[in-house]
Design an enzyme around this catalytic site. Structure first.
Site, PDB file in Angstrom:
ATOM      1  CE1 TYR A 140      -3.808  -2.415   4.812  1.00 47.79           C
ATOM      2  CE2 TYR A 140      -3.109  -0.188   4.261  1.00 47.79           C
ATOM      3  CZ  TYR A 140      -3.578  -1.427   3.870  1.00 47.79           C
ATOM      4  OH  TYR A 140      -3.815  -1.669   2.540  1.00 47.79           O
ATOM      5  CB  SER A 144      -0.862   0.012   1.258  1.00 45.18           C
ATOM      6  OG  SER A 144      -1.397   1.311   1.475  1.00 45.18           O
TER       7      SER A 144
HETATM    8  N1  LIG Z   1      -8.686  -0.897  -1.672  1.00 38.14           N
HETATM    9  C1  LIG Z   1      -7.711  -0.038  -1.404  1.00 38.14           C
HETATM   10  O1  LIG Z   1      -7.935   1.185  -1.359  1.00 38.14           O
HETATM   11  C2  LIG Z   1      -6.307  -0.539  -1.164  1.00 38.14           C
HETATM   12  C3  LIG Z   1      -5.283   0.416  -1.118  1.00 38.14           C
HETATM   13  C4  LIG Z   1      -3.992  -0.014  -0.891  1.00 38.14           C
HETATM   14  C5  LIG Z   1      -3.717  -1.347  -0.712  1.00 38.14           C
HETATM   15  N2  LIG Z   1      -4.729  -2.264  -0.751  1.00 38.14           N
HETATM   16  C6  LIG Z   1      -4.372  -3.677  -0.544  1.00 38.14           C
HETATM   17  O2  LIG Z   1      -4.800  -4.415  -1.658  1.00 38.14           O
HETATM   18  C7  LIG Z   1      -5.152  -5.738  -1.250  1.00 38.14           C
HETATM   19  C8  LIG Z   1      -6.549  -6.040  -1.729  1.00 38.14           C
HETATM   20  O3  LIG Z   1      -7.424  -5.029  -1.263  1.00 38.14           O
HETATM   21  P1  LIG Z   1      -8.948  -4.973  -1.737  1.00 38.14           P
HETATM   22  O4  LIG Z   1      -9.415  -3.581  -1.504  1.00 38.14           O
HETATM   23  O5  LIG Z   1      -9.078  -5.580  -3.066  1.00 38.14           O
HETATM   24  O6  LIG Z   1      -9.588  -5.899  -0.601  1.00 38.14           O
HETATM   25  P2  LIG Z   1     -10.987  -6.668  -0.547  1.00 38.14           P
HETATM   26  O7  LIG Z   1     -11.881  -6.217  -1.657  1.00 38.14           O
HETATM   27  O8  LIG Z   1     -11.473  -6.549   0.854  1.00 38.14           O
HETATM   28  O9  LIG Z   1     -10.553  -8.180  -0.846  1.00 38.14           O
HETATM   29  C9  LIG Z   1      -9.772  -8.857   0.063  1.00 38.14           C
HETATM   30  C10 LIG Z   1      -9.649 -10.306  -0.388  1.00 38.14           C
HETATM   31  O10 LIG Z   1      -8.801 -10.980   0.544  1.00 38.14           O
HETATM   32  C11 LIG Z   1      -9.428 -12.142   1.017  1.00 38.14           C
HETATM   33  N3  LIG Z   1      -9.084 -12.279   2.447  1.00 38.14           N
HETATM   34  C12 LIG Z   1      -9.385 -11.430   3.452  1.00 38.14           C
HETATM   35  N4  LIG Z   1      -8.863 -11.878   4.610  1.00 38.14           N
HETATM   36  C13 LIG Z   1      -8.202 -13.029   4.324  1.00 38.14           C
HETATM   37  C14 LIG Z   1      -7.460 -13.969   5.092  1.00 38.14           C
HETATM   38  N5  LIG Z   1      -7.317 -13.844   6.422  1.00 38.14           N
HETATM   39  N6  LIG Z   1      -6.908 -15.029   4.460  1.00 38.14           N
HETATM   40  C15 LIG Z   1      -7.058 -15.201   3.129  1.00 38.14           C
HETATM   41  N7  LIG Z   1      -7.763 -14.359   2.348  1.00 38.14           N
HETATM   42  C16 LIG Z   1      -8.331 -13.286   2.945  1.00 38.14           C
HETATM   43  C17 LIG Z   1     -10.921 -11.997   0.773  1.00 38.14           C
HETATM   44  O11 LIG Z   1     -11.447 -13.234   0.341  1.00 38.14           O
HETATM   45  P3  LIG Z   1     -12.435 -14.163   1.200  1.00 38.14           P
HETATM   46  O12 LIG Z   1     -13.309 -13.260   2.030  1.00 38.14           O
HETATM   47  O13 LIG Z   1     -13.205 -14.901   0.110  1.00 38.14           O
HETATM   48  O14 LIG Z   1     -11.532 -15.044   1.982  1.00 38.14           O
HETATM   49  C18 LIG Z   1     -10.947 -11.039  -0.431  1.00 38.14           C
HETATM   50  O15 LIG Z   1     -10.982 -11.780  -1.644  1.00 38.14           O
HETATM   51  C19 LIG Z   1      -4.981  -5.771   0.265  1.00 38.14           C
HETATM   52  O16 LIG Z   1      -3.730  -6.320   0.597  1.00 38.14           O
HETATM   53  C20 LIG Z   1      -5.053  -4.305   0.656  1.00 38.14           C
HETATM   54  O17 LIG Z   1      -4.361  -4.064   1.850  1.00 38.14           O
HETATM   55  C21 LIG Z   1      -6.026  -1.891  -0.979  1.00 38.14           C
END
Ligand SMILES: NC(=O)c1ccc[n+]([C@@H]2O[C@H](COP(=O)([O-])OP(=O)(O)OC[C@H]3O[C@@H](n4cnc5c(N)ncnc54)[C@H](OP(=O)(O)O)[C@@H]3O)[C@@H](O)[C@H]2O)c1
Length: 290
Positions: free
Chosen positions: A167, A154
């Site tokens: 985080y 991130s």
């Molecule tokens: N969205 C943003 O603004 C943003 C910004 C910077 C970085 N990121 C990073 O990008 C990545 C994805 O973010 P996103 O926004 O796409 O998140 P998201 O929509 O909440 O998706 C998270 C995914 O991770 C899985 N997951 C959650 N907890 C888990 C665990 N304990 N073990 C295995 N799988 C798990 C969930 O699948 P299930 O529920 O099916 O297990 C889901 O498919 C993350 O690492 C986040 O920190 C996001």
């Protein structure tokens, strides 16, 4: 003798590019960035294995892109991570030559109020879990003499923000692992990169974990930060744009250590090289209403 420039002498050598039909594993493929990345990998002719904590649930099935096969994985559970090679074998999939370590928890709260068990879970899921999964799959890549590993960090791992310390620290930690491993495994034809998204519109705001004493010393400022954070996410770029960047790390002959997109990353990283750290920190805080 041919002259080598200072810059080319120190840069990573060209590495083999994964091939069509290779197996790619994307953690957290049922939502957001992981879902979009899995979809893009299918489009580019990879065999794509996604993971979910509940692969058999109706919601997971409905949210898994066409062509993606799901296996169970809970990054909070070391046994679940060790079982991944068996799960791949059951599908007759592998060797995995593309690994996108994407799944993660988005934790929020002031340092003083973060419970120890929440911190331990965050570091297990965001850091140790992905390190263990990478350890489990690296032998397959070494044997294949090619591979790409992308850790989804991130921008908060590069630009710390108040109330997001745990985080940001987890994302900075995974970045340090990635940058170190990059040198260790490049001699086996394996590239390691970090993708740092800014604010991305994935609906993540609804899934944040929040630790705040509502009547406590930090409650008012925390709420201001959270409101701005959620607004930034709602107006952020799409998960598909992040997936496009991740695919660059998979396909570039010389994969860069760091890719970033969203939240004016093209300005933020150069600015951080020019401005005093304290000024940069103030700008990041101001972007979140602080
Ligand atoms: N969205 C943003 O603004 C943003 C910004 C910077 C970085 N990121 C990073 O990008 C990545 C994805 O973010 P996103 O926004 O796409 O998140 P998201 O929509 O909440 O998706 C998270 C995914 O991770 C899985 N997951 C959650 N907890 C888990 C665990 N304990 N073990 C295995 N799988 C798990 C969930 O699948 P299930 O529920 O099916 O297990 C889901 O498919 C993350 O690492 C986040 O920190 C996001």
């Amino acid at each position: 003798m041919a002259k080598t420039s200072f810059l080319s002498r120190y840069r990573t050598p060209k590495l083999p590019v994964p091939r069509q039909g290779d197996t790619a594993l994307v953690t957290g493929a049922t939502s957001g960035i992981g879902q979009a990345t899995a979809k893009e990998l299918v489009k580019r002719q990879f065999r794509v294995i996604g993971t979910s904590r509940n692969p058999d649930s109706d919601a997971s099935r409905a949210n898994t892109p066409d062509g993606v096969e799901l296996i169970p994985l809970d990054l909070g559970d070391p046994d679940s991570i060790s079982a991944v090679p068996d799960e791949l074998e059951k599908l007759g999939a592998g060797p995995v030559t593309v690994l996108v370590n994407n799944a993660g928890e988005s934790q929020n709260g002031p340092l003083e109020e973060l419970p120890r068990d929440a911190l331990e879970r965050l570091f297990q899921v965001n850091v140790i879990g992905h390190v263990q999964l990478t350890q489990v799959l690296l032998p397959q890549m070494r044997d294949a003499r090619r591979g790409r590993i992308v850790f989804v960090g991130s921008m908060l791992g590069s630009f710390p923000l108040a109330y997001r310390g745990s985080y940001g620290a987890s994302k900075a930690a995974i970045k340090a692992f990635a940058f170190s491993a990059r040198r260790e495994v490049s001699r086996f034809g394996i590239g390691v990169s970090v993708m740092e998204p800014g604010a991305i519109n994935t609906g993540l705001s609804e899934r944040r974990t929040i630790y705040i004493d509502d009547g406590g010393h930090y409650a008012d400022e925390f709420q201001t930060m959270l409101t701005h954070l959620n607004d930034n996410e709602a107006t952020g770029i799409s998960a598909e744009q992040v997936a496009t960047e991740i695919l660059k790390a998979v396909g570039d002959k010389r994969p860069r250590p760091l890719y970033a997109t969203g939240s004016s990353s093209h300005l933020a990283f150069p600015a951080a090289r020019l401005l005093p750290r304290d000024t940069m920190g103030g700008i990041i805080a101001a972007k979140h209403g602080l």
